[in-house]
Write a protein that holds these residues in place. Structure first.
Motif, PDB file in Angstrom:
ATOM      1  N   MET A  35       2.380   1.012 -11.805  1.00 22.53           N
ATOM      2  CA  MET A  35       2.056   0.508 -10.560  1.00 22.53           C
ATOM      3  C   MET A  35       3.323  -0.401 -10.325  1.00 22.53           C
ATOM      4  O   MET A  35       3.876  -0.659  -9.142  1.00 22.53           O
ATOM      5  CB  MET A  35       0.655  -0.032 -10.417  1.00 22.53           C
ATOM      6  N   LYS A  36       3.599  -1.175 -11.314  1.00 22.25           N
ATOM      7  CA  LYS A  36       4.660  -2.389 -11.023  1.00 22.25           C
ATOM      8  C   LYS A  36       5.944  -1.528 -10.912  1.00 22.25           C
ATOM      9  O   LYS A  36       6.748  -2.047 -10.137  1.00 22.25           O
ATOM     10  CB  LYS A  36       4.586  -2.897 -12.301  1.00 22.25           C
ATOM     11  N   TYR A  67       1.339   7.002  -0.185  1.00 19.21           N
ATOM     12  CA  TYR A  67       2.613   6.670  -0.993  1.00 19.21           C
ATOM     13  C   TYR A  67       3.649   7.115   0.141  1.00 19.21           C
ATOM     14  O   TYR A  67       3.878   8.515   0.316  1.00 19.21           O
ATOM     15  CB  TYR A  67       2.763   7.366  -2.477  1.00 19.21           C
ATOM     16  N   ASN A 109       0.866  -1.293  -0.035  1.00 16.96           N
ATOM     17  CA  ASN A 109      -0.222  -0.062  -0.092  1.00 16.96           C
ATOM     18  C   ASN A 109       0.837   1.145  -0.059  1.00 16.96           C
ATOM     19  O   ASN A 109       0.432   2.340  -0.814  1.00 16.96           O
ATOM     20  CB  ASN A 109      -0.869  -0.068   1.255  1.00 16.96           C
ATOM     21  N   TYR A 159       0.467   7.014 -11.170  1.00 15.96           N
ATOM     22  CA  TYR A 159      -0.399   5.916 -12.000  1.00 15.96           C
ATOM     23  C   TYR A 159      -1.386   6.820 -12.717  1.00 15.96           C
ATOM     24  O   TYR A 159      -1.690   6.773 -13.868  1.00 15.96           O
ATOM     25  CB  TYR A 159      -1.349   5.016 -11.015  1.00 15.96           C
ATOM     26  N   ARG A 195       0.324   6.326  -6.528  1.00 21.04           N
ATOM     27  CA  ARG A 195      -0.924   6.600  -7.081  1.00 21.04           C
ATOM     28  C   ARG A 195      -0.687   7.851  -7.890  1.00 21.04           C
ATOM     29  O   ARG A 195      -1.483   7.913  -9.127  1.00 21.04           O
ATOM     30  CB  ARG A 195      -2.078   6.596  -6.044  1.00 21.04           C
ATOM     31  N   TYR A 224       2.740   2.007  -3.413  1.00 23.32           N
ATOM     32  CA  TYR A 224       2.537   2.204  -4.625  1.00 23.32           C
ATOM     33  C   TYR A 224       2.258   3.752  -4.902  1.00 23.32           C
ATOM     34  O   TYR A 224       1.571   4.399  -4.117  1.00 23.32           O
ATOM     35  CB  TYR A 224       0.799   1.439  -4.649  1.00 23.32           C
ATOM     36  N   SER A 237       6.677   1.110  -9.418  1.00 20.20           N
ATOM     37  CA  SER A 237       6.773   2.128  -8.266  1.00 20.20           C
ATOM     38  C   SER A 237       6.986   0.996  -7.151  1.00 20.20           C
ATOM     39  O   SER A 237       8.091   1.249  -6.258  1.00 20.20           O
ATOM     40  CB  SER A 237       5.670   2.861  -8.087  1.00 20.20           C
ATOM     41  N   ILE A 238       6.119  -0.099  -7.182  1.00 20.35           N
ATOM     42  CA  ILE A 238       6.384  -1.208  -6.098  1.00 20.35           C
ATOM     43  C   ILE A 238       7.440  -1.872  -6.063  1.00 20.35           C
ATOM     44  O   ILE A 238       8.217  -1.916  -4.969  1.00 20.35           O
ATOM     45  CB  ILE A 238       5.077  -1.971  -6.300  1.00 20.35           C
TER      46      ILE A 238
END
Length: 471
Positions: free
Chosen positions: A453-454, A408, A341, A349, A346, A344, A456-457
Motif C-alpha cells: 500500500m505504501k 485504483y 483512495n 495488496y 488494492r 491505492y 503504490s500511494i
C-alpha cells in the motif's frame, strides 16, 4: 460444525474476504469427528449481548442459538423459531418457539427451558448496557430509540413482547423486509433472567461458566493465546445435524506461515490456509494440487479508515506541531482523501497474501456484498453506483462488483491531489504529508500488504507529497 452465522464487520474500499485453502480431502483428520484449526485473536468477552466483535461472535454463534440461522447457502431458516408470521403491513413479526429448546450449563446440566421472555430480557439488557450493536436495531424496533435516549424509562413501551412462553413478537417502527437477517445477530439472542442476575457483572467473562448454552456446542476450555475447545452438546435440539463431536482451535499469530500447511500435512489441522508467497508454497502445491481450492468470500469485511479526530501521537514519526497540524488538515480535505483512495492499488495488496492468481479474489468494494439487498429490481451495488455520481464526475461508471478493483486510477489520483495541494497550501500546510499505519510485526502477510500500500500511494502521488510511515 453446524453453523454459518453472518458477521459483517471495509481504507477507502479494500475488503479482504477469500483465501487459498488446503482442503481436508484424503487427510486423516476427516475420519474423526474432531475439527482442528487455529484462531488469531483472543475474545475480550463472551457477552454476546453487549459486544459486537468478531472475536466474540465467532465463538458464541456456535454456543447460543437465536430465532433464525443461515443454511449452507446463506438462506434464513428457523432455529429457535419453529415458525413465524409477518403482518400484512410488515410491522409485526411473530415467532413460535420450539418446545425442545433448553438452556444448559457449561457442564451440560439442564438449567431451564428457553422461553419468549428470554428474548425480551436479552434486548432490555442490551439496551441498558448500551450494546455495541444497538445501531442494528435501535431505530428498527418500535419504541427502542426512545428508551435508549431516555425519552421513556418504561421498557414495556418497546416493541418486543412475550405473548406466552412459546411466542415472542416484535413490532417494528417501519417495515424492514430484511428483519429476519437481524435475528441472526447476537444482540437479538436470548438470555435467562435468573442466570443473568446470578452472574451480575461476571456475565460473559471469558470462561466457560459465564454463560448458558442452548446451541450445538459447549465451551470446554479457554486458555488465552493458547487454545479454545468446544464439545458437542448431546442434548441440543438439533443434535442429529451436528456432525462434529469436538472442536479444538489453537492460537496462531501469523509469524510462521508455513506452520498451517505443515500441521495439516501431519494430520493436526482439518484444513489450512496457504500463503502463495511463502517459500514452501510451490512444494505444497505440487504435492496437493487436487486439494487446493479458493474459498468463497467470507462474511467479514476488513477495512482501513482515516482518523479524522486524532488525539494521540504515540505511534508517529511526526516531530513538530506543524507536522501534526498539516496531516490533520490533509485528512479533513475531501480531495486529499479521494487522491489516496485512487492511488491505492488494492490488487497489488491482495497479491501479497494471495499471489498474482488470487490477488483480486479477496476484494470487496462495499462494506457489504454488492448483492446484499435488492432495491426496485436492482442490486445494492448498482444503486450505490447510481448515487455516488453525485460525489463528483470521477465517480461515474464505478462498478462495485466483488473480485475487481474499481478504485485504483493513477490519473484520477494525481488530478485530485493537485486540487488538494492547492487548497492545503493556501492554508499553510507543509508537505510531504505523513500518514501513520501501525502493524503487528508477527504478521508477515500484514507487513507485506501494508508495504505494498505504501509503495503504490507514494509512487503515484510522489514521496515528496505523501509518505506512509509504517510503525
Amino acid at each position: 460444525m453446524k453453523k454459518s452465522k453472518a458477521k459483517y464487520a471495509t481504507l477507502a474500499g479494500v475488503v479482504l474476504s477469500a483465501g487459498i485453502l488446503l482442503s481436508a480431502c484424503g487427510n486423516s483428520s476427516t475420519a474423526s469427528k474432531t475439527y482442528n484449526y487455529v484462531y488469531s485473536s483472543d475474545p475480550s468477552s463472551l457477552n454476546y449481548l453487549a459486544e459486537n466483535r468478531a472475536t466474540t461472535t465467532d465463538i458464541v454463534t456456535n454456543l447460543v442459538d437465536g430465532l433464525m440461522e443461515n443454511d449452507q447457502y446463506g438462506n434464513y431458516i428457523p432455529s429457535l423459531a419453529e415458525d413465524w408470521s409477518v403482518s400484512q403491513d410488515g410491522l409485526t413479526y411473530t415467532y413460535k418457539l420450539r418446545k425442545d429448546a433448553k438452556w444448559y450449563t457449561a457442564d451440560g446440566e439442564e438449567y431451564a427451558p428457553v422461553t419468549a421472555q428470554d428474548f425480551v430480557t436479552g434486548l432490555k439488557y442490551a439496551a441498558d448496557k448500551k450494546s455495541e450493536a444497538l445501531y442494528l436495531v435501535q431505530e428498527s424496533v418500535a419504541g427502542l430509540d426512545d428508551y435508549i435516549t431516555g425519552k421513556t424509562s418504561d421498557f414495556s413501551t418497546v416493541g418486543v413482547k412475550a405473548l406466552d412462553d412459546q411466542t415472542v413478537q416484535y413490532t417494528l417502527a417501519r417495515p424492514e423486509p430484511y428483519w429476519n437477517s437481524k435475528t441472526t445477530s447476537t444482540i437479538l439472542f436470548p438470555v435467562n433472567a435468573d442466570f443473568l442476575k446470578s452472574k451480575g457483572d461476571d456475565f460473559g467473562k471469558v470462561e466457560p461458566s459465564s454463560i448458558l448454552y442452548n446451541g450445538p456446542f459447549l465451551m470446554k476450555s479457554f486458555v488465552s493465546k493458547s487454545v479454545i475447545e468446544y464439545k458437542k452438546n448431546p442434548n441440543y435440539w438439533d443434535a442429529k445435524n451436528v456432525f462434529v463431536d469436538d472442536v479444538k482451535l489453537t492460537y496462531f499469530d501469523g509469524s510462521d506461515q508455513d506452520a498451517l500447511a505443515r500441521n495439516f500435512t501431519e494430520g493436526v489441522y482439518s484444513y489450512a490456509r496457504l500463503y502463495p508467497n511463502s517459500s514452501s508454497f510451490e512444494g505444497i502445491k505440487e504435492k496437493n494440487k487436487d486439494n487446493i481450492i479458493y474459498s468463497m468470500q467470507d462474511a467479514t469485511s476488513y477495512f482501513l479508515n482515516f482518523n479524522l479526530d486524532r488525539k494521540s501521537y504515540k505511534f508517529t514519526s511526526k516531530t513538530s506541531d506543524a507536522e501534526k497540524k498539516s496531516t490533520q488538515e490533509a485528512v479533513l480535505n475531501k480531495n486529499f482523501r479521494q487522491a489516496i483512495n485512487f492511488a491505492y492499488d488494492r490488487t497489488a495488496y491482495g497479491a501479497q497474501s494471495q499471489g498474482e492468481e488470487g490477488a483480486t479474489k479477496i476484494l470487496r468494494n462495499l462494506v457489504v456484498p454488492p448483492n446484499f439487498v435488492s432495491i426496485n429490481g436492482k442490486d445494492f451495488g448498482e444503486v450505490v453506483a447510481s448515487k455516488i455520481v453525485n460525489y463528483g464526475k470521477e465517480w461515474q461508471g464505478i462498478n462495485f462488483a466483488d473480485a475487481q478493483d474499481p478504485y485504483y486510477n493513477p490519473e484520477k489520483a494525481k488530478a485530485k491531489f493537485a486540487e488538494a495541494k492547492k487548497e492545503l497550501q493556501a492554508k499553510g500546510v507543509q508537505f510531504p504529508i505523513h500518514l501513520d499505519k501501525t502493524i503487528d510485526l508477527a504478521n508477515k502477510a500484514e507487513i507485506q500488504g501494508i508495504n505494498s500500500m505504501k509503495q503504490s500511494i507514494e509512487s503515484v502521488l510522489g514521496a515528496d507529497n505523501v509518505v506512509i510511515d509504517v510503525h
